[in-house]
Design an enzyme around this catalytic site. Sequence first.
Site, PDB file in Angstrom:
ATOM      1  N   LYS A  22       0.826  -1.216   0.000  1.00 22.90           N
ATOM      2  CA  LYS A  22       0.000   0.000   0.000  1.00 22.90           C
ATOM      3  C   LYS A  22       0.857   1.262   0.000  1.00 22.90           C
ATOM      4  CE  LYS A  22      -1.624   1.624   3.976  1.00 22.90           C
ATOM      5  NZ  LYS A  22      -1.316   3.036   4.259  1.00 22.90           N
ATOM      6  N   ASN A  23       1.853   1.307   0.879  1.00 20.88           N
ATOM      7  CA  ASN A  23       2.620   2.547   1.010  1.00 20.88           C
ATOM      8  C   ASN A  23       3.483   2.832  -0.214  1.00 20.88           C
ATOM      9  OD1 ASN A  23       1.425   3.068   3.413  1.00 20.88           O
ATOM     10  ND2 ASN A  23       3.158   2.443   4.683  1.00 20.88           N
ATOM     11  N   ARG A  93      -3.648  10.951   4.176  1.00 22.46           N
ATOM     12  CA  ARG A  93      -2.528  11.894   4.269  1.00 22.46           C
ATOM     13  C   ARG A  93      -1.606  11.795   3.074  1.00 22.46           C
ATOM     14  NH1 ARG A  93      -0.219  14.108   8.490  1.00 22.46           N
ATOM     15  NH2 ARG A  93       1.805  13.481   7.724  1.00 22.46           N
ATOM     16  N   CYS A 117      -3.261  13.275  13.083  1.00 17.98           N
ATOM     17  CA  CYS A 117      -3.582  11.900  12.757  1.00 17.98           C
ATOM     18  C   CYS A 117      -3.629  11.128  14.046  1.00 17.98           C
ATOM     19  CB  CYS A 117      -2.505  11.367  11.840  1.00 17.98           C
ATOM     20  SG  CYS A 117      -2.552   9.614  11.653  1.00 17.98           S
ATOM     21  N   ARG A 122       1.930  14.725  12.959  1.00 16.22           N
ATOM     22  CA  ARG A 122       2.783  14.295  11.849  1.00 16.22           C
ATOM     23  C   ARG A 122       3.130  15.471  10.961  1.00 16.22           C
ATOM     24  NH1 ARG A 122       0.215   8.606   9.871  1.00 16.22           N
ATOM     25  NH2 ARG A 122       2.099   8.430   8.615  1.00 16.22           N
ATOM     26  N   PRO A 123       4.127  16.257  11.353  1.00 17.66           N
ATOM     27  CA  PRO A 123       4.483  17.439  10.559  1.00 17.66           C
ATOM     28  C   PRO A 123       5.035  17.051   9.186  1.00 17.66           C
ATOM     29  CG  PRO A 123       6.046  17.099  12.371  1.00 17.66           C
ATOM     30  CD  PRO A 123       4.993  16.061  12.515  1.00 17.66           C
ATOM     31  N   ILE A 124       4.988  18.001   8.241  1.00 20.59           N
ATOM     32  CA  ILE A 124       5.592  17.727   6.930  1.00 20.59           C
ATOM     33  C   ILE A 124       6.622  18.807   6.580  1.00 20.59           C
ATOM     34  CG2 ILE A 124       3.662  16.353   6.015  1.00 20.59           C
ATOM     35  CD1 ILE A 124       2.972  18.832   4.305  1.00 20.59           C
ATOM     36  N   ASP A 125       7.200  19.386   7.629  1.00 17.88           N
ATOM     37  CA  ASP A 125       8.186  20.449   7.426  1.00 17.88           C
ATOM     38  C   ASP A 125       9.367  20.006   6.541  1.00 17.88           C
ATOM     39  OD1 ASP A 125       8.482  18.860   9.890  1.00 17.88           O
ATOM     40  OD2 ASP A 125      10.417  19.859  10.029  1.00 17.88           O
ATOM     41  N   GLN A 126       9.767  18.738   6.639  1.00 13.25           N
ATOM     42  CA  GLN A 126      10.924  18.280   5.850  1.00 13.25           C
ATOM     43  C   GLN A 126      10.589  18.208   4.353  1.00 13.25           C
ATOM     44  OE1 GLN A 126      14.044  17.820   7.402  1.00 13.25           O
ATOM     45  NE2 GLN A 126      12.767  18.832   8.931  1.00 13.25           N
ATOM     46  N   ASP A 305       5.114   0.268  11.952  1.00 15.55           N
ATOM     47  CA  ASP A 305       3.828  -0.279  11.493  1.00 15.55           C
ATOM     48  C   ASP A 305       3.611  -1.727  11.934  1.00 15.55           C
ATOM     49  OD1 ASP A 305       3.284   2.122  10.339  1.00 15.55           O
ATOM     50  OD2 ASP A 305       3.449   1.463   8.261  1.00 15.55           O
ATOM     51  N   ILE A 327       9.152   6.290  16.709  1.00 14.00           N
ATOM     52  CA  ILE A 327       8.822   7.060  15.492  1.00 14.00           C
ATOM     53  C   ILE A 327       7.623   7.979  15.717  1.00 14.00           C
ATOM     54  CG2 ILE A 327       8.336   6.937  13.008  1.00 14.00           C
ATOM     55  CD1 ILE A 327      10.951   5.498  13.579  1.00 14.00           C
ATOM     56  N   ARG A 397      -8.626   0.329   5.274  1.00 16.26           N
ATOM     57  CA  ARG A 397      -7.733   1.265   4.571  1.00 16.26           C
ATOM     58  C   ARG A 397      -6.523   0.554   3.993  1.00 16.26           C
ATOM     59  NH1 ARG A 397      -5.239   5.213   8.312  1.00 16.26           N
ATOM     60  NH2 ARG A 397      -3.864   5.112   6.531  1.00 16.26           N
TER      61      ARG A 397
HETATM   62  C1  UD1 Z   1       5.230   6.426   6.338  1.00 18.55           C
HETATM   63  C2  UD1 Z   1       4.208   5.354   6.221  1.00 18.55           C
HETATM   64  C3  UD1 Z   1       3.717   4.941   7.590  1.00 18.55           C
HETATM   65  C4  UD1 Z   1       4.886   4.550   8.475  1.00 18.55           C
HETATM   66  C5  UD1 Z   1       5.945   5.643   8.490  1.00 18.55           C
HETATM   67  C6  UD1 Z   1       7.218   5.250   9.225  1.00 18.55           C
HETATM   68  C7  UD1 Z   1       3.196   5.852   4.092  1.00 18.55           C
HETATM   69  C8  UD1 Z   1       2.005   6.340   3.382  1.00 18.55           C
HETATM   70  N1  UD1 Z   1       3.104   5.856   5.425  1.00 18.55           N
HETATM   71  O1  UD1 Z   1       4.605   7.559   6.920  1.00 18.55           O
HETATM   72  O2  UD1 Z   1       2.828   3.840   7.446  1.00 18.55           O
HETATM   73  O3  UD1 Z   1       4.426   4.355   9.796  1.00 18.55           O
HETATM   74  O4  UD1 Z   1       6.328   5.983   7.135  1.00 18.55           O
HETATM   75  O5  UD1 Z   1       7.747   4.095   8.669  1.00 18.55           O
HETATM   76  O6  UD1 Z   1       4.178   5.441   3.513  1.00 18.55           O
HETATM   77  N2  UD1 Z   1       8.502  13.886  10.409  1.00 18.55           N
HETATM   78  C9  UD1 Z   1       8.684  15.244  10.678  1.00 18.55           C
HETATM   79  N3  UD1 Z   1       8.649  16.111   9.631  1.00 18.55           N
HETATM   80  C10 UD1 Z   1       8.433  15.717   8.342  1.00 18.55           C
HETATM   81  C11 UD1 Z   1       8.241  14.359   8.087  1.00 18.55           C
HETATM   82  C12 UD1 Z   1       8.282  13.450   9.149  1.00 18.55           C
HETATM   83  O7  UD1 Z   1       8.874  15.637  11.817  1.00 18.55           O
HETATM   84  O8  UD1 Z   1       8.419  16.574   7.445  1.00 18.55           O
HETATM   85  C13 UD1 Z   1       8.559  12.912  11.520  1.00 18.55           C
HETATM   86  C14 UD1 Z   1       7.223  12.214  11.774  1.00 18.55           C
HETATM   87  O9  UD1 Z   1       6.411  12.958  12.633  1.00 18.55           O
HETATM   88  C15 UD1 Z   1       7.688  10.912  12.382  1.00 18.55           C
HETATM   89  C16 UD1 Z   1       8.985  10.616  11.639  1.00 18.55           C
HETATM   90  O10 UD1 Z   1       9.431  11.877  11.126  1.00 18.55           O
HETATM   91  O11 UD1 Z   1       7.960  11.076  13.746  1.00 18.55           O
HETATM   92  C17 UD1 Z   1       8.873   9.617  10.517  1.00 18.55           C
HETATM   93  O12 UD1 Z   1       7.792   9.973   9.665  1.00 18.55           O
HETATM   94  P1  UD1 Z   1       7.739   9.576   8.137  1.00 18.55           P
HETATM   95  O13 UD1 Z   1       8.784   8.547   7.840  1.00 18.55           O
HETATM   96  O14 UD1 Z   1       7.705  10.806   7.326  1.00 18.55           O
HETATM   97  O15 UD1 Z   1       6.323   8.865   8.033  1.00 18.55           O
HETATM   98  P2  UD1 Z   1       5.291   8.988   6.850  1.00 18.55           P
HETATM   99  O16 UD1 Z   1       6.001   9.117   5.559  1.00 18.55           O
HETATM  100  O17 UD1 Z   1       4.240   9.985   7.210  1.00 18.55           O
END
Ligand code: UD1
Length: 430
Positions: A22-23, A93, A117, A122-126, A305, A327, A397
Amino acid sequence: MDQYIIKGGNPLVGEVEIAGAKNAALAILAAAIMTDDTVLIENLPDVRDINVLLEAIAEIGAKVDRINRSTVRINGSTIQDISVDYEYIKKIRASYYLLGALLGKYKKAEVPLPGGCNIGSRPIDQHLKGFRALGAKVDIINGAIVAKADQLHGSHIFLDMVSVGATINIMMAASMAPGRTIIENAAREPHVVDVANLLNCMGANIKGAGTDVIRIKGVEKLHGTEYSIIPDQIEAGTFMFAAAATRGDIMVKNVIPKHLEATTAKLEEIGCEVEEFDDAVRVVASKRLRRTHVKTLPYPGYPTDMQPQIAVTLALAQGTSIVTESIFENRFKYADELARMGANIKVEGNTAIIDGVEKLSGARVSAPDLRAGAALVIAGLAAEGITIVDDIVYIQRGYENFEHKLRSLGAEIERVSSEKEIQKFKLRVG
Ligand code: UD1
């Protein structure tokens, strides 16, 4: 609202076929719109998240032709809209992958900011930091991320934390950004590699996916291809733990055993026998399992996961186990539900301390999120008596045909939506 009703106690025995990941599929579908040619994608899992993303892709104007439940043909030449509706982003997301795909192809994208969530903030700043480094101007306007660039350019990006989503999103945009991009501290998950392989089949020039440094040489144009998605290592791992918790014997087929190594190692540590084949693993649990400690980490560490599934198994193992979640901040919401089934589990911060009990007993529980929901189903299958799992919409899902696959392994599980159906199940199973 649909629920699962389960009569537990049967060891699960038999063979199960694993669907596409899925991912990986979520990112691959988004990447497929980056060319005006047709991209054929195979081994797509037929799960809700995928179907919602396909709707979002069709909504912005791409042609989506679902040939059968695991194959889709996508053509992005008819896209008229670079703005994705909030309706989709609130459901999944990962529709944020359209940001990287649209930005790479059209140099502009507008995607609503994904909300919080149920496994924590779950920030997306990166992701945004990466887009900015590639030359995009990124603003938040009326709750949406608006990214625009006259021209993108390659850049050297160091991720502050290992993020699967940011690595993939930046990789997509950078594959069409002139010049060289280097992503340092990149995620190494198998689905990062899968998306890079797809993009390379489409004409991108990406090297190093699967290591923590990814090098990308931007190309002007991508072209069509045919691509088959890797098997879902989390679905596979879920069935491996279902074998362990029910003291069963399951041959998990259509997998890449290498992707399952962290799970396999833990299963062996707690006393399961795991046999690896070219594209299958067999898990046999013939006796009571024993305690262990586990900490979730980015790949190749133990996956977050798979955290609830191992916790449920350890709830029945001999001794005291410690499960540490590193995580996500709020991934133990299932602990109270599991306690209602007789588990001895105490959560302190990002750690769960589990004193294994001999038996769990059926109860009415509620799925707090996708993976925890699947883990509660495993608990129900291992428990004595009847378990009802509410809110199974989360499970749908990400798990294709979950109850059918479990039934083929001897589980007594039914999807029900009324009290009458619950009574009928109870009468049938006695
Ligand atoms: C993906 C998977 C999810 C899995 C996770 C970790 C998908 C759709 N989802 O989620 O099932 O649990 O990887 O293996 O593939 N973070 C930040 N800023 C950012 C991005 C991430 O602070 O811009 C933090 C997150 O809050 C978290 C960590 O980094 O603590 C890892 O997150 P990330 O690997 O980005 O997870 P997802 O891609 O959302």
